[in-house]
Structures are given as structure tokens and as C-alpha cells.
Design a protein around this motif. Structure first.
Motif, PDB file in Angstrom:
ATOM      1  N   TYR A  67       5.307   5.351 -23.610  1.00  0.00           N
ATOM      2  CA  TYR A  67       6.631   4.883 -23.209  1.00  0.00           C
ATOM      3  C   TYR A  67       6.606   3.387 -22.944  1.00  0.00           C
ATOM      4  O   TYR A  67       5.593   2.842 -22.488  1.00  0.00           O
ATOM      5  N   ASN A  68       7.726   2.740 -23.248  1.00  0.00           N
ATOM      6  CA  ASN A  68       7.886   1.315 -23.005  1.00  0.00           C
ATOM      7  C   ASN A  68       9.065   1.100 -22.064  1.00  0.00           C
ATOM      8  O   ASN A  68      10.102   1.753 -22.204  1.00  0.00           O
ATOM      9  N   VAL A  69       8.885   0.201 -21.104  1.00  0.00           N
ATOM     10  CA  VAL A  69       9.909  -0.032 -20.082  1.00  0.00           C
ATOM     11  C   VAL A  69      10.388  -1.482 -20.153  1.00  0.00           C
ATOM     12  O   VAL A  69       9.576  -2.412 -20.155  1.00  0.00           O
ATOM     13  N   SER A  70      11.701  -1.664 -20.213  1.00  0.00           N
ATOM     14  CA  SER A  70      12.311  -2.990 -20.146  1.00  0.00           C
ATOM     15  C   SER A  70      13.235  -3.018 -18.929  1.00  0.00           C
ATOM     16  O   SER A  70      13.963  -2.053 -18.679  1.00  0.00           O
ATOM     17  N   ILE A  71      13.192  -4.120 -18.189  1.00  0.00           N
ATOM     18  CA  ILE A  71      13.946  -4.214 -16.936  1.00  0.00           C
ATOM     19  C   ILE A  71      14.726  -5.523 -16.910  1.00  0.00           C
ATOM     20  O   ILE A  71      14.178  -6.586 -17.219  1.00  0.00           O
ATOM     21  N   GLU A  72      16.002  -5.439 -16.541  1.00  0.00           N
ATOM     22  CA  GLU A  72      16.831  -6.627 -16.372  1.00  0.00           C
ATOM     23  C   GLU A  72      17.403  -6.633 -14.958  1.00  0.00           C
ATOM     24  O   GLU A  72      18.236  -5.784 -14.615  1.00  0.00           O
ATOM     25  N   THR A 100       0.840  -1.196   0.000  1.00  0.00           N
ATOM     26  CA  THR A 100       0.000   0.000   0.000  1.00  0.00           C
ATOM     27  C   THR A 100       0.874   1.243   0.000  1.00  0.00           C
ATOM     28  O   THR A 100       1.871   1.318   0.716  1.00  0.00           O
ATOM     29  N   VAL A 101       0.510   2.225  -0.824  1.00  0.00           N
ATOM     30  CA  VAL A 101       1.285   3.461  -0.908  1.00  0.00           C
ATOM     31  C   VAL A 101       0.333   4.618  -1.169  1.00  0.00           C
ATOM     32  O   VAL A 101      -0.699   4.455  -1.833  1.00  0.00           O
ATOM     33  N   ALA A 102       0.667   5.774  -0.640  1.00  0.00           N
ATOM     34  CA  ALA A 102      -0.141   6.977  -0.897  1.00  0.00           C
ATOM     35  C   ALA A 102       0.136   7.443  -2.318  1.00  0.00           C
ATOM     36  O   ALA A 102       1.275   7.732  -2.689  1.00  0.00           O
ATOM     37  N   SER A 103      -0.911   7.494  -3.145  1.00  0.00           N
ATOM     38  CA  SER A 103      -0.728   7.891  -4.540  1.00  0.00           C
ATOM     39  C   SER A 103      -0.448   9.384  -4.640  1.00  0.00           C
ATOM     40  O   SER A 103      -0.848  10.171  -3.796  1.00  0.00           O
ATOM     41  N   GLN A 104       0.261   9.747  -5.686  1.00  0.00           N
ATOM     42  CA  GLN A 104       0.615  11.148  -5.897  1.00  0.00           C
ATOM     43  C   GLN A 104       0.769  11.426  -7.378  1.00  0.00           C
ATOM     44  O   GLN A 104       0.944  10.513  -8.180  1.00  0.00           O
ATOM     45  N   THR A 105       0.660  12.685  -7.747  1.00  0.00           N
ATOM     46  CA  THR A 105       0.825  13.101  -9.134  1.00  0.00           C
ATOM     47  C   THR A 105       2.097  13.921  -9.245  1.00  0.00           C
ATOM     48  O   THR A 105       2.317  14.865  -8.493  1.00  0.00           O
ATOM     49  N   ARG A 106       2.959  13.516 -10.166  1.00  0.00           N
ATOM     50  CA  ARG A 106       4.191  14.255 -10.430  1.00  0.00           C
ATOM     51  C   ARG A 106       4.209  14.629 -11.903  1.00  0.00           C
ATOM     52  O   ARG A 106       3.835  13.831 -12.754  1.00  0.00           O
ATOM     53  N   GLY A 107       4.688  15.820 -12.205  1.00  0.00           N
ATOM     54  CA  GLY A 107       4.759  16.228 -13.595  1.00  0.00           C
ATOM     55  C   GLY A 107       3.380  16.551 -14.145  1.00  0.00           C
ATOM     56  O   GLY A 107       2.481  16.961 -13.412  1.00  0.00           O
ATOM     57  N   PRO A 108       3.156  16.320 -15.461  1.00  0.00           N
ATOM     58  CA  PRO A 108       1.867  16.637 -16.080  1.00  0.00           C
ATOM     59  C   PRO A 108       0.728  15.855 -15.431  1.00  0.00           C
ATOM     60  O   PRO A 108       0.895  14.722 -15.014  1.00  0.00           O
ATOM     61  N   SER A 109      -0.447  16.496 -15.367  1.00  0.00           N
ATOM     62  CA  SER A 109      -1.605  15.848 -14.747  1.00  0.00           C
ATOM     63  C   SER A 109      -2.305  14.891 -15.709  1.00  0.00           C
ATOM     64  O   SER A 109      -3.117  14.080 -15.288  1.00  0.00           O
ATOM     65  N   THR A 110      -1.993  14.997 -17.020  1.00  0.00           N
ATOM     66  CA  THR A 110      -2.599  14.077 -17.982  1.00  0.00           C
ATOM     67  C   THR A 110      -2.027  12.671 -17.781  1.00  0.00           C
ATOM     68  O   THR A 110      -0.872  12.499 -17.397  1.00  0.00           O
ATOM     69  N   VAL A 111      -2.856  11.677 -18.052  1.00  0.00           N
ATOM     70  CA  VAL A 111      -2.442  10.284 -17.841  1.00  0.00           C
ATOM     71  C   VAL A 111      -1.556   9.812 -18.995  1.00  0.00           C
ATOM     72  O   VAL A 111      -1.883   9.998 -20.169  1.00  0.00           O
ATOM     73  N   THR A 112      -0.425   9.209 -18.650  1.00  0.00           N
ATOM     74  CA  THR A 112       0.519   8.686 -19.635  1.00  0.00           C
ATOM     75  C   THR A 112       0.445   7.164 -19.650  1.00  0.00           C
ATOM     76  O   THR A 112       0.565   6.523 -18.610  1.00  0.00           O
ATOM     77  N   ASN A 113       0.234   6.589 -20.836  1.00  0.00           N
ATOM     78  CA  ASN A 113       0.174   5.137 -20.971  1.00  0.00           C
ATOM     79  C   ASN A 113       1.582   4.550 -21.045  1.00  0.00           C
ATOM     80  O   ASN A 113       2.420   4.998 -21.834  1.00  0.00           O
ATOM     81  N   ILE A 114       1.815   3.529 -20.202  1.00  0.00           N
ATOM     82  CA  ILE A 114       3.120   2.877 -20.130  1.00  0.00           C
ATOM     83  C   ILE A 114       2.930   1.388 -20.385  1.00  0.00           C
ATOM     84  O   ILE A 114       2.000   0.764 -19.852  1.00  0.00           O
ATOM     85  N   ALA A 115       3.826   0.794 -21.178  1.00  0.00           N
ATOM     86  CA  ALA A 115       3.836  -0.659 -21.378  1.00  0.00           C
ATOM     87  C   ALA A 115       5.087  -1.227 -20.725  1.00  0.00           C
ATOM     88  O   ALA A 115       6.196  -0.762 -20.991  1.00  0.00           O
ATOM     89  N   ILE A 116       4.896  -2.187 -19.845  1.00  0.00           N
ATOM     90  CA  ILE A 116       6.035  -2.874 -19.238  1.00  0.00           C
ATOM     91  C   ILE A 116       6.383  -4.053 -20.134  1.00  0.00           C
ATOM     92  O   ILE A 116       5.649  -5.033 -20.212  1.00  0.00           O
ATOM     93  N   ASP A 117       7.512  -3.934 -20.829  1.00  0.00           N
ATOM     94  CA  ASP A 117       7.930  -4.989 -21.740  1.00  0.00           C
ATOM     95  C   ASP A 117       8.601  -6.113 -20.954  1.00  0.00           C
ATOM     96  O   ASP A 117       8.167  -6.439 -19.868  1.00  0.00           O
ATOM     97  N   THR A 118       9.648  -6.662 -21.485  1.00  0.00           N
ATOM     98  CA  THR A 118      10.309  -7.791 -20.831  1.00  0.00           C
ATOM     99  C   THR A 118      10.909  -7.405 -19.477  1.00  0.00           C
ATOM    100  O   THR A 118      11.486  -6.336 -19.318  1.00  0.00           O
TER     101      THR A 118
END
Length: 202
Positions: free
Chosen positions: A122-127, A36-54
Motif C-alpha cells: 500500500y502507498n499513502v499520500s497525505i495533504e 512513545t506508544v504501546a505497540s499492538q497488532t490489528r488485523g492480519p499478523s503478517t507484516v504489510t509493507n507501506i510506502a509513505i509517498d508525498t
């Protein structure tokens, strides 16, 4: 030097149980959670779609059993009766997406699926280069992560490392339930760091 892996065969234990008049222990299954975490808005208030890739983890931990490394040693133990409920590579994109969504009001993150990547800004890849639990030491999560835009341009490339002490039960043995909870919190920290960085992008 090759790493030494200790694992007790389920079949051997079951056979020993038959001769000793005892049944083998039942497996316990664990899954990552989203703290659980307190949600917050940083930067632009418009919603940005993110895809978590591999999202990948080291081969040494990409297995059903929980893995614990012995102190100052290359030897690791596979906990035959303490197991992941699902493959880490499959579970991590879902958990990281949920962490980001709970933390940042201006982000809508989802695991990459057919059509999701195309619609994402934006697309995010994490290793993960480390996903270690040291018996009488620390849990260490260390990962390189990459953010690209919808044209494939690299926007951010960073590495973050987070640690916490390895929990133990009353007998002094590794407490796998608490270990997974701690790992979940460290993964959440990484998720929040990525969310903060994306929120600052133009």
C-alpha cells in the motif's frame, strides 16, 4: 483580504544590536518527534509493507520559521529565531512512518524512495489542509489522506482533524518547544488512524 505577515529582519536586528552594543539573539531549532506508544497488532499478523509517498503542508507554514496566527485574524507572525531544523515536507514522511511502525506490529512503513514504492503493498499520500497554531487558541492539524494498493487502485480516502490547546511559557508567550511537542502528538494520532485503517484492509 490578503493575510498580513509580521517578520523582523535578522539583518535589522543585528544592525540595531551593533549600535546598541548587543548581539542579535541566536536561532533555536526544533524537530518533530515520535511519542512513545504501546505497540499492538490489528488485523492480519503478517507484516504489510507501506510506502509513505508525498506529504504536503500549506504554503503558509512551508517555511523555515515557526508560524503563529493571531486570534480571529488573518495576521500571522513568523518567529525569526524559532525555526524548523528541516523542511516539514521532508520531515513528515519520516515521522509518520516511525509512528506507524511503533504503533502497529503488523506494519512496516518507510518514506517512499527508489524501489520502496514498488515493493510496497500500500502507498499513502497525505495533504495537510491545516497546520495551524493560533496564539491564544488551538493547534489544529487537518489532513486528507489516500491509500492505494500496488496496482494503483484507491482503497481508502479520508480526512481527519485533530486539535489541542496552544501551549504558552511563563510570560504568556507561545512556547515553541511545547508547541512542537503538541504538534508531534497530533501527527502521531493521524499516523495511528492510518495504521488502523490499513490493518483492516483485506
Amino acid at each position: 483580504m490578503k493575510s498580513k505577515i509580521l517578520v523582523v529582519s535578522t539583518a535589522c536586528l543585528a544592525l540595531a544590536g551593533c549600535f546598541g552594543g548587543h548581539t542579535s539573539p541566536q536561532s533555536r531549532f526544533y524537530g518533530l518527534t515520535t511519542p512513545t506508544v504501546a505497540s499492538q497488532t490489528r488485523g492480519p499478523s503478517t507484516v504489510t509493507n507501506i510506502a509513505i509517498d508525498t506529504v504536503s503542508v500549506p504554503q503558509s507554514v512551508a517555511r523555515p520559521q515557526m508560524v503563529v496566527r493571531h486570534n480571529d485574524s488573518t495576521e500571522i507572525t513568523l518567529a525569526e529565531f524559532d525555526r524548523w531544523i528541516e523542511n516539514l515536507d521532508a520531515a513528515l514522511p519520516v515521522v509518520i512512518s516511525e509512528n506507524m511502525n511503533m504503533y502497529a506490529k503488523n506494519i512496516s512503513a518507510r518514506p517512499s524512495r527508489i524501489g520502496t514504492r514498488k515493493a510496497a503493498k500500500y502507498n499513502v499520500s497525505i495533504e495537510f489542509v491545516r497546520f495551524d497554531t493560533v496564539e491564544n487558541g488551538d493547534i489544529t492539524l487537518s489532513a486528507w489522506w489516500l491509500v492505494t494498493n500496488d496496482r494503483g487502485d484507491v482503497m481508502v480516502q479520508k480526512k481527519n482533524t485533530f486539535t489541542a490547546p496552544t501551549p504558552h511559557d511563563a510570560s504568556g508567550a507561545p512556547d515553541y518547544d511545547a508547541i512542537v511537542a503538541t504538534q508531534s502528538k497530533l501527527i502521531a494520532k493521524l499516523s495511528y488512524k492510518i495504521a488502523d485503517t490499513i490493518s483492516e484492509l483485506k
